[in-house]
Scaffold this motif. Structure first.
Motif, short mmCIF file in Angstrom:
data_model
loop_
_atom_site.label_atom_id
_atom_site.label_comp_id
_atom_site.label_asym_id
_atom_site.label_seq_id
_atom_site.Cartn_x
_atom_site.Cartn_y
_atom_site.Cartn_z
N UNK A 33 0.90 -1.23 -0.10
CA UNK A 33 -0.05 -0.08 -0.20
C UNK A 33 1.05 1.24 -0.05
N UNK A 34 2.03 1.26 0.58
CA UNK A 34 2.91 2.32 0.87
C UNK A 34 3.60 2.65 -0.62
N UNK A 57 10.78 4.13 3.90
CA UNK A 57 9.43 4.12 4.25
C UNK A 57 8.72 2.87 4.27
N UNK A 58 9.15 1.98 3.57
CA UNK A 58 8.77 0.59 3.46
C UNK A 58 9.35 -0.28 4.77
N UNK A 59 10.59 0.10 5.35
CA UNK A 59 11.30 -0.55 6.60
C UNK A 59 10.34 -0.01 7.56
N UNK A 60 10.04 1.36 7.97
CA UNK A 60 9.37 1.83 8.78
C UNK A 60 7.78 1.10 8.89
N UNK A 61 7.30 1.03 7.71
CA UNK A 61 5.93 0.30 7.65
C UNK A 61 5.80 -0.93 8.20
N UNK A 62 6.90 -1.66 7.90
CA UNK A 62 7.10 -3.00 8.43
C UNK A 62 7.43 -3.21 9.91
N UNK A 77 -6.35 -0.98 12.53
CA UNK A 77 -6.47 0.27 11.58
C UNK A 77 -5.06 0.62 10.82
N UNK A 78 -5.05 0.86 9.31
CA UNK A 78 -4.02 1.34 8.89
C UNK A 78 -4.18 2.51 7.92
N UNK A 79 -3.40 3.36 7.56
CA UNK A 79 -3.73 4.52 6.81
C UNK A 79 -2.36 4.81 6.19
N UNK A 80 -2.33 5.15 4.78
CA UNK A 80 -1.12 5.68 4.27
C UNK A 80 -1.66 6.83 3.54
N UNK A 81 -0.72 7.90 3.57
CA UNK A 81 -1.17 9.16 2.63
C UNK A 81 0.14 9.93 2.40
N UNK A 82 0.26 10.38 1.37
CA UNK A 82 1.54 10.98 0.71
C UNK A 82 1.03 12.81 1.08
N UNK A 89 2.43 7.14 7.46
CA UNK A 89 1.76 5.90 7.66
C UNK A 89 1.27 6.04 9.16
N UNK A 90 0.18 5.45 9.29
CA UNK A 90 -0.68 5.38 10.56
C UNK A 90 -0.82 3.87 10.47
#
Length: 147
Positions: A33-34, A57-62, A77-82, A89-90
């Motif tokens: 998603x990110x 960003x992918x590492x932080x998301x993981x 819950x998960x949310x991503x926004x640029x 990333x929440x």
């Protein structure tokens, strides 16, 4: 908590449904998603994506999703926004416990397995916020810069 970053805790005014995960619940799904959100932004702005920034960003998301699974009872819950020059990333989970960094070495001087996720998040994220959810649990939002 992070030593170098501003981390805050505040009550959220509106209720959040906690009946199950909204969006990706597994680290691999969250990373996809990110990656999709960032690459869509790059296409829309005709600016090449910085592979190092995307990798961070992918590492932080993981790390955030894995920590929610291991220490928070799962992703709720998960949310991503640029937004602007970064990706936000929440990740929410059911635990009220705040994240902490633990020493990589135990009292006997032996190296511990794990315990490196939160320091990685603290090092790579530009801004981190921890928000208590009114129905219990917390949301951690990390913003990583995208040059």
């Amino acid at each position: 908590m992070c030593e170098k970053h501003r981390t805050e805790s505040a009550r959220e005014p509106s209720a959040v449904a906690r009946c199950g995960c909204v969006g990706p619940c597994k680290p691999a799904d969250a990373r996809r998603a990110v990656e999709l959100a960032v690459t869509e932004r790059c296409r829309a702005t005709h600016v090449p994506c910085d592979p190092d920034a995307l990798s961070d960003a992918l590492l932080v998301t993981s790390e955030l999703t894995t920590n929610a699974i291991l220490h928070g009872g799962g992703v709720t819950d998960f949310h991503v926004d640029v937004v602007g020059p970064g990706v936000s990333v929440s990740v929410s989970d059911g635990s009220d416990r705040l994240p902490v960094a633990v020493s990589p070495v135990d009292q006997q001087g032996r190296w511990r397995a794990g315990g490196r996720g939160w320091p990685i998040v603290c090092r790579l994220a530009h801004d981190i916020r921890v928000t208590d959810l009114p129905s219990g649990g917390k949301r951690i939002t990390a913003v990583m810069p995208l040059p």
